[in-house]
Design an enzyme around this catalytic site. Structure first.
Site, mmCIF file in Angstrom:
data_model
loop_
_atom_site.group_PDB
_atom_site.id
_atom_site.type_symbol
_atom_site.label_atom_id
_atom_site.label_comp_id
_atom_site.label_asym_id
_atom_site.label_seq_id
_atom_site.Cartn_x
_atom_site.Cartn_y
_atom_site.Cartn_z
ATOM 1 N N ARG A 37 0.243 -0.936 -0.020
ATOM 2 C CA ARG A 37 0.060 -0.134 -0.026
ATOM 3 C C ARG A 37 1.296 1.599 -0.176
ATOM 4 O O ARG A 37 0.506 2.208 -0.608
ATOM 5 C CB ARG A 37 -0.981 0.022 1.224
ATOM 6 C CG ARG A 37 -2.483 -1.037 0.951
ATOM 7 C CD ARG A 37 -2.890 -0.961 2.167
ATOM 8 N NE ARG A 37 -3.631 -1.619 1.551
ATOM 9 C CZ ARG A 37 -4.630 -1.687 2.406
ATOM 10 N NH1 ARG A 37 -4.620 -1.939 3.867
ATOM 11 N NH2 ARG A 37 -6.166 -2.922 2.494
ATOM 12 N N LYS A 197 -14.875 -17.660 3.333
ATOM 13 C CA LYS A 197 -16.106 -17.509 3.746
ATOM 14 C C LYS A 197 -17.348 -16.646 2.903
ATOM 15 O O LYS A 197 -17.551 -15.559 1.626
ATOM 16 C CB LYS A 197 -16.712 -16.235 4.869
ATOM 17 C CG LYS A 197 -15.661 -16.785 6.508
ATOM 18 C CD LYS A 197 -15.702 -16.004 7.134
ATOM 19 C CE LYS A 197 -17.004 -16.150 7.740
ATOM 20 N NZ LYS A 197 -16.615 -15.625 9.045
ATOM 21 N N GLY A 347 -6.820 -9.265 -0.421
ATOM 22 C CA GLY A 347 -5.266 -9.930 0.173
ATOM 23 C C GLY A 347 -4.904 -10.959 -0.130
ATOM 24 O O GLY A 347 -3.491 -11.152 0.104
ATOM 25 N N GLY A 370 -13.039 -4.099 0.660
ATOM 26 C CA GLY A 370 -13.940 -3.994 0.564
ATOM 27 C C GLY A 370 -14.591 -2.627 -0.182
ATOM 28 O O GLY A 370 -15.582 -2.894 -0.871
HETATM 29 P P1 ADP Z 1 -8.722 -13.385 -0.066
HETATM 30 O O1 ADP Z 1 -8.191 -12.536 1.008
HETATM 31 O O2 ADP Z 1 -8.537 -13.076 -1.286
HETATM 32 O O3 ADP Z 1 -10.519 -12.300 -0.347
HETATM 33 P P2 ADP Z 1 -10.535 -14.697 1.227
HETATM 34 O O4 ADP Z 1 -9.492 -14.284 2.413
HETATM 35 O O5 ADP Z 1 -11.926 -15.107 1.243
HETATM 36 O O6 ADP Z 1 -9.108 -14.861 0.293
HETATM 37 O O7 ADP Z 1 -10.160 -16.296 1.884
HETATM 38 C C1 ADP Z 1 -8.106 -16.840 1.833
HETATM 39 C C2 ADP Z 1 -8.532 -17.840 2.881
HETATM 40 O O8 ADP Z 1 -9.421 -19.381 2.149
HETATM 41 C C3 ADP Z 1 -6.497 -18.406 2.897
HETATM 42 O O9 ADP Z 1 -6.617 -18.611 4.063
HETATM 43 C C4 ADP Z 1 -6.966 -19.734 2.785
HETATM 44 O O10 ADP Z 1 -6.078 -21.014 3.170
HETATM 45 C C5 ADP Z 1 -8.368 -20.229 2.809
HETATM 46 N N1 ADP Z 1 -9.189 -21.613 2.238
HETATM 47 C C6 ADP Z 1 -9.417 -21.665 0.457
HETATM 48 N N2 ADP Z 1 -10.061 -23.399 0.482
HETATM 49 C C7 ADP Z 1 -10.312 -23.454 1.729
HETATM 50 C C8 ADP Z 1 -10.337 -24.947 1.796
HETATM 51 N N3 ADP Z 1 -10.723 -25.504 0.610
HETATM 52 N N4 ADP Z 1 -10.372 -25.308 3.157
HETATM 53 C C9 ADP Z 1 -9.777 -24.369 3.853
HETATM 54 N N5 ADP Z 1 -9.138 -22.878 3.992
HETATM 55 C C10 ADP Z 1 -9.247 -23.134 3.117
HETATM 56 MG MG MG Z 2 -8.843 -12.494 3.705
#
Ligand code: ADP
Ligand code: MG
Length: 395
Positions: A37, A197, A347, A370
């Site tokens: 950033r 999530k 992230g 966001g």
């Molecule tokens: P981003 O930061 O790119 O938006 P998220 O925060 O939504 O992504 O999700 C990232 C997390 O999701 C990572 O820590 C990754 O390990 C976890 N993850 C993805 N697929 C799985 C899975 N099948 N089981 C457990 N954790 C998972």
């Molecule tokens: Mg994340």
């Protein structure tokens, strides 16, 4: 298209220029763990310094909730920025201190103010506080897209109440240009959504379903969709309460003729035993689905073939652990070969691209978090609205 006034439109030469940046960086024991950033602001800072502007930087860090909190001081950021600029960066601990220091600021010099969220007035968009910030400079530049969905003193009030001429910095302009290409995409437009999530990403998924031609679901996100279809998921990360939402989303996607790709096969693991199973056969009891399988990656490849626009958000597996990064790295390699306009966000997704030196796989890494997701819903963001050009194109 969003037409905002650019920093290049304003006479910044030798002026005192307030720049809202997003220096909300991850800190551990006073050390900056990721300076992306800060680097994102360098183009605007370079531009201003070359023109002899006096730069006054405004940022927040974390959530101090209107109180001074030592561990959320921006002082380490000032030091880090000095390293990047190769020049001293002045620091003002209080507003009084800032008011004193701006008087002596020389052309080309940079002053960073302490964490604005130490003042409760910042998040309240308080008029008097906004005017006081505005009085520190002559021109306001917003280069913090990621906070532009918040109407705070340093994003909106400073223009609304402070009445300064204002424009967007280069980082914000880049973000808006890339996201506009997703809002008005060349087709086919394919989105890949993974991550942990559903509940966090539900609203953006809803909006995406309205815009995309293809939706590829992976990661823990996909688990809940598979659950909604009645598949066995063993000990996988799922959100049973989001099952209904997942089902509704699929219905909406099918009604709109969106091509949905869910995992055909999954990499599952239990205490060091790793295997690939058919999604239909179900995840065996005690096992967790931790990545998409090779067949799924192949289905992704096909769905991405011929795509003109791609948006990727969220890793497809537990990328922090070997070998469950393979699906996501495989996707990045497919994207690297694609001629589509590609944007990645999130992230953890961006961290993965950096870790495997695959940042060239996309055209734009969206740092907006966001704010990007709100922008992609088609909502105009308050911090960007104030930078809008008139219908005649005039600043
Ligand atoms: P981003 O930061 O790119 O938006 P998220 O925060 O939504 O992504 O999700 C990232 C997390 O999701 C990572 O820590 C990754 O390990 C976890 N993850 C993805 N697929 C799985 C899975 N099948 N089981 C457990 N954790 C998972
Ligand atoms: Mg994340």
């Amino acid at each position: 298209m969003t037409m905002v006034v650019s920093v290049e439109d304003l006479p910044v030469e030798k002026r005192s220029v307030l720049v809202r940046v997003d220096y909300n960086v991850p800190l551990r024991d006073g050390r900056i763990e990721d300076d992306t950033r800060i680097r994102a602001s360098l183009q605007t800072l370079g531009y201003l310094r070359e023109r002899g502007a006096r730069t006054i930087l405004l940022s927040h860090l974390g959530r101090p909730k209107g109180k001074v909190q030592k561990d959320l001081s921006l002082r380490p950021v000032a030091r880090h920025l000095e390293g990047l600029l190769g020049e001293p960066v002045l620091f003002a601990e209080t507003l009084e201190d800032a008011e004193e220091k701006v008087k002596h600021l020389q052309p080309g010099q940079v002053l960073l103010l302490e964490n604005l969220r130490f003042h409760p007035e910042e998040e309240k968009n308080d008029p008097a506080f906004s005017r006081r910030l505005a009085s520190l400079g002559e021109i306001f530049i917003n280069d913090a897209f990621s906070v532009s969905h918040r109407a705070h003193a340093s994003t909106v009030g400073i223009v609304q109440y402070g009445g300064l001429p204002c424009a967007a910095g280069f980082s914000l302009l880049k973000e808006v240009a890339a996201l506009d290409r997703l809002l008005h995409p060349q087709r086919p437009f394919v989105a890949v959504v993974g991550g942990a999530k559903i509940s966090d990403k539900l609203e953006s998924l809803q909006a995406l379903v309205d815009r995309v031609d293809g939706l590829l679901l992976g990661g823990a996100m996909a688990n809940t969709f598979l659950l909604a279809l009645g598949y066995e998921l063993g000990d996988s990360l799922v959100e049973p309460e989001a099952r209904g939402h997942a089902w509704d989303l699929l219905q909406k996607a099918y009604a709109r003729d969106v091509r949905v790709v869910l995992p055909d096969d999954l990499v599952v693991a239990k205490a060091g035993d790793i295997r690939v199973v058919e999604a239909k056969a179900g995840v065996p009891a005690g096992y967790r689905a931790l990545d998409i399988g090779p067949k799924t990656l192949e289905a992704y490849r096909q769905a991405l073939q011929g795509a003109a626009t791609v948006f990727w958000n969220g890793p497809l597996g537990l990328v922090e652990e070997e070998p469950f990064h393979e699906g996501s790295v495989g996707l990045a390699r497919i994207l690297a070969e694609s001629s589509a306009f590609r944007v990645a966000g999130g992230g953890d997704s961006l961290a993965l691209l950096r870790r495997f030196h695959l940042t060239h796989a996309v055209d734009h890494m969206s740092l907006g978090g966001g704010a990007s997701l709100e922008y992609l819903r088609g909502d105009s963001l308050p911090g960007i609205q104030v930078l809008q050009r008139g219908k005649d194109g005039q600043p």
